[in-house]
Scaffold this motif. Sequence first.
Motif, mmCIF file in Angstrom:
data_model
loop_
_atom_site.group_PDB
_atom_site.id
_atom_site.type_symbol
_atom_site.label_atom_id
_atom_site.label_comp_id
_atom_site.label_asym_id
_atom_site.label_seq_id
_atom_site.Cartn_x
_atom_site.Cartn_y
_atom_site.Cartn_z
ATOM 1 N N GLU A 66 42.476 103.216 50.239
ATOM 2 C CA GLU A 66 43.069 103.228 48.770
ATOM 3 C C GLU A 66 42.304 101.922 47.857
ATOM 4 O O GLU A 66 42.268 102.037 46.549
ATOM 5 C CB GLU A 66 44.678 103.186 48.652
ATOM 6 C CG GLU A 66 45.020 104.331 49.305
ATOM 7 C CD GLU A 66 46.576 104.301 50.064
ATOM 8 O OE1 GLU A 66 47.060 104.924 50.491
ATOM 9 O OE2 GLU A 66 46.979 102.907 49.644
ATOM 10 N N VAL A 67 41.817 101.150 48.625
ATOM 11 C CA VAL A 67 41.158 99.798 47.860
ATOM 12 C C VAL A 67 40.079 99.686 48.277
ATOM 13 O O VAL A 67 39.890 99.926 49.800
ATOM 14 C CB VAL A 67 42.043 98.488 47.994
ATOM 15 C CG1 VAL A 67 41.078 97.448 47.532
ATOM 16 C CG2 VAL A 67 43.488 98.717 47.162
ATOM 17 N N ASP A 68 38.781 99.681 47.908
ATOM 18 C CA ASP A 68 37.473 99.588 48.546
ATOM 19 C C ASP A 68 36.560 98.554 47.650
ATOM 20 O O ASP A 68 37.126 98.124 46.531
ATOM 21 C CB ASP A 68 36.802 100.868 48.596
ATOM 22 C CG ASP A 68 35.900 100.695 49.646
ATOM 23 O OD1 ASP A 68 35.439 100.040 50.338
ATOM 24 O OD2 ASP A 68 35.413 102.260 50.042
ATOM 25 N N VAL A 69 35.506 98.091 48.305
ATOM 26 C CA VAL A 69 34.469 97.269 47.634
ATOM 27 C C VAL A 69 33.144 98.111 47.441
ATOM 28 O O VAL A 69 32.560 98.713 48.415
ATOM 29 C CB VAL A 69 34.220 95.980 48.233
ATOM 30 C CG1 VAL A 69 33.123 95.250 47.410
ATOM 31 C CG2 VAL A 69 35.606 95.155 48.188
ATOM 32 N N GLU A 70 32.524 98.194 46.250
ATOM 33 C CA GLU A 70 31.421 98.755 45.956
ATOM 34 C C GLU A 70 30.335 97.452 45.603
ATOM 35 O O GLU A 70 30.489 96.652 44.632
ATOM 36 C CB GLU A 70 31.168 99.501 44.585
ATOM 37 C CG GLU A 70 32.013 101.009 44.848
ATOM 38 C CD GLU A 70 31.697 101.692 43.630
ATOM 39 O OE1 GLU A 70 31.147 101.477 42.601
ATOM 40 O OE2 GLU A 70 32.459 102.792 43.747
ATOM 41 N N GLY A 71 29.420 97.448 46.576
ATOM 42 C CA GLY A 71 28.386 96.319 46.437
ATOM 43 C C GLY A 71 28.720 95.174 47.539
ATOM 44 O O GLY A 71 29.294 95.713 48.737
ATOM 45 N N ASP A 72 28.408 94.108 47.539
ATOM 46 C CA ASP A 72 28.262 93.018 48.708
ATOM 47 C C ASP A 72 29.894 92.592 48.813
ATOM 48 O O ASP A 72 30.424 91.940 48.171
ATOM 49 C CB ASP A 72 27.587 91.786 48.179
ATOM 50 C CG ASP A 72 27.287 90.837 49.316
ATOM 51 O OD1 ASP A 72 28.052 90.930 50.052
ATOM 52 O OD2 ASP A 72 26.068 90.005 49.221
ATOM 53 N N LEU A 73 30.200 93.071 50.072
ATOM 54 C CA LEU A 73 31.509 92.677 50.479
ATOM 55 C C LEU A 73 31.775 90.941 50.613
ATOM 56 O O LEU A 73 32.791 90.428 50.176
ATOM 57 C CB LEU A 73 31.927 93.224 51.800
ATOM 58 C CG LEU A 73 33.320 93.020 52.470
ATOM 59 C CD1 LEU A 73 34.478 93.481 51.448
ATOM 60 C CD2 LEU A 73 33.495 93.748 53.686
ATOM 61 N N TYR A 74 30.677 90.409 51.129
ATOM 62 C CA TYR A 74 30.776 88.980 51.246
ATOM 63 C C TYR A 74 31.035 88.521 49.855
ATOM 64 O O TYR A 74 31.575 87.371 49.864
ATOM 65 C CB TYR A 74 29.399 88.461 51.777
ATOM 66 C CG TYR A 74 29.447 88.707 53.301
ATOM 67 C CD1 TYR A 74 30.183 88.338 54.413
ATOM 68 C CD2 TYR A 74 28.437 89.656 53.745
ATOM 69 C CE1 TYR A 74 29.844 88.471 55.750
ATOM 70 C CE2 TYR A 74 28.331 90.062 54.979
ATOM 71 C CZ TYR A 74 29.067 89.226 55.900
ATOM 72 O OH TYR A 74 28.960 89.688 57.359
ATOM 73 N N GLU A 75 30.156 88.735 48.823
ATOM 74 C CA GLU A 75 30.432 88.125 47.494
ATOM 75 C C GLU A 75 31.890 88.403 47.035
ATOM 76 O O GLU A 75 32.485 87.348 46.555
ATOM 77 C CB GLU A 75 29.302 88.840 46.570
ATOM 78 C CG GLU A 75 29.476 88.007 45.202
ATOM 79 C CD GLU A 75 28.245 88.782 44.218
ATOM 80 O OE1 GLU A 75 28.219 88.578 43.168
ATOM 81 O OE2 GLU A 75 27.446 89.562 44.885
ATOM 82 N N VAL A 76 32.500 89.468 47.139
ATOM 83 C CA VAL A 76 33.602 89.833 46.911
ATOM 84 C C VAL A 76 34.793 88.732 47.524
ATOM 85 O O VAL A 76 35.619 88.011 47.182
ATOM 86 C CB VAL A 76 34.270 91.158 46.927
ATOM 87 C CG1 VAL A 76 35.526 91.374 46.555
ATOM 88 C CG2 VAL A 76 33.378 92.172 45.819
ATOM 89 N N LEU A 77 34.567 88.937 48.906
ATOM 90 C CA LEU A 77 35.547 87.884 49.820
ATOM 91 C C LEU A 77 35.281 86.718 49.456
ATOM 92 O O LEU A 77 36.142 85.851 49.275
ATOM 93 C CB LEU A 77 35.107 88.123 51.161
ATOM 94 C CG LEU A 77 35.599 89.632 51.817
ATOM 95 C CD1 LEU A 77 35.203 89.847 53.174
ATOM 96 C CD2 LEU A 77 37.104 89.787 51.682
ATOM 97 N N GLY A 78 33.904 86.102 49.260
ATOM 98 C CA GLY A 78 33.811 84.638 48.616
ATOM 99 C C GLY A 78 34.358 84.266 47.438
ATOM 100 O O GLY A 78 34.912 83.324 47.108
ATOM 101 N N ALA A 79 34.260 85.023 46.543
ATOM 102 C CA ALA A 79 34.973 84.892 45.187
ATOM 103 C C ALA A 79 36.484 84.894 45.452
ATOM 104 O O ALA A 79 37.310 84.045 44.690
ATOM 105 C CB ALA A 79 34.496 85.850 44.099
ATOM 106 N N LEU A 80 37.286 85.836 46.250
ATOM 107 C CA LEU A 80 38.626 85.856 46.386
ATOM 108 C C LEU A 80 39.226 84.709 47.387
ATOM 109 O O LEU A 80 40.279 84.438 47.212
ATOM 110 C CB LEU A 80 39.060 87.127 46.666
ATOM 111 C CG LEU A 80 38.815 88.021 45.871
ATOM 112 C CD1 LEU A 80 39.242 89.720 46.254
ATOM 113 C CD2 LEU A 80 39.614 87.719 44.355
ATOM 114 N N ALA A 81 38.478 84.374 48.284
ATOM 115 C CA ALA A 81 38.798 83.610 49.287
ATOM 116 C C ALA A 81 39.514 82.172 48.906
ATOM 117 O O ALA A 81 40.525 81.737 49.364
ATOM 118 C CB ALA A 81 37.878 83.321 50.289
#
Length: 437
Positions: free
Chosen positions: A70-85
Amino acid sequence: MAVAPRLVALAEQMLGAAVPVRIRAWDGSEAGPPGTEGGPVVVVRSRRALRRLLYKPGEIGLARAWVAGEVDVEGDLYEVLGALAPLVWERADEGLAAPSGRRRLAAVREFAALAGPGLPPPPPREEVRQRRGGPLHSLRRDRRAISHHYDVGNDFYRLVLGPSLVYSCAVWDDKTASLEEAQAAKLDLICRKLDLREGQRLLDVGCGWGSLVLHAARHYGVHATGITLSGEQAALARRRIAEEGLEERVEIRVQDYRETGDGPYDAISSVGMAEHVGADRYREYAARLYGLLRPGGRLLNHQIARRPAPGGERGEKAYHVDAFIDAYVFPDGELAPVGRTVSLLEEAGFEVRDVEALREHYALTLREWVRNLEERQTEAAGLTTPGRARVWRLYMAASALAFERARIGVNQILAVRMTPQGSSGLPLRTRDWITPI
């Protein structure tokens, strides 16, 4: 009004900080801070994700939405996690400003309106929805916890880990060309640290699919015993041993370390297993291994550690359980600072002779595993379940970042059971194993 801008505004209000990624909602709307256009996007596919968060705020609600797709990431998962971490870690370590009183109530009402009416969806089937039964780290409960993690299909693990079937960090250098080479280097490093010789007895605690005992028997001529609580691991390990014609040198048992009593062994390895032992049992674990080792024998304990909180911690407070990992990955797993582990090994009677930190090596290894999983996502989902494949992708990618940013580490601790005369049997300069023999 479009949904995505409302989600961004609510997230910033609840976090007390700007949301550093773009969000796309189920109505097709998209919003985010300036400068994020064209970058990765967090996709909220359904109101169901919001209902999960409404009824279970925080990490578990998000995890359920991710596992369910129900929640996903389009694009670089590392970039998203790195921004949110940093937001997640700052909230855990220091606490971020959050609305209170009327502002908080207004935010909750707005969130509930977006979520729509209805009860929260049931947790994904991949979640451990009930306690494993029995006291924490009892034999029965540990068996169930290990089965949850490891008995999900040998073919799935072979896809993720590669042909080596080694589920712990590899050892890399500038000349390493592949994950397989790096894992072979790690196995050989352990054998050299243990100073394995022809005819010796090796016990591998938490032997997985048998890669270390196979390497030790094949290249060092030892008689090796591997123990695991996973029936699927044991079955495949035995097949691998038979294929190499090493049945007379290698034995695999489905057995807990607390049930092992056929010492003395000349050497003991414990690689990626002690994280499952827990605060309540670590003294027992260390004492059991000490009792199984002959005087002058060596122990190689390879274990993930977490950084201690500022100001220090004592006793069981030194151990940490992550909510997502406990529910979906390693039930009942606990991490402690490396200093705590060294102290407990010493209290059991061991002399600790060397500690080697391999933190960066684990980050490199995890990125290889994630690459394997991402390149064959459809096949991976077919070998287990789509939800479990999503669990492994998120857990491994987030863990890679945690190692890279020094939130957690991993260490090889070499310890010895001294002889009654105080001899360790080690050379005066213990790092002679760096150069392969």
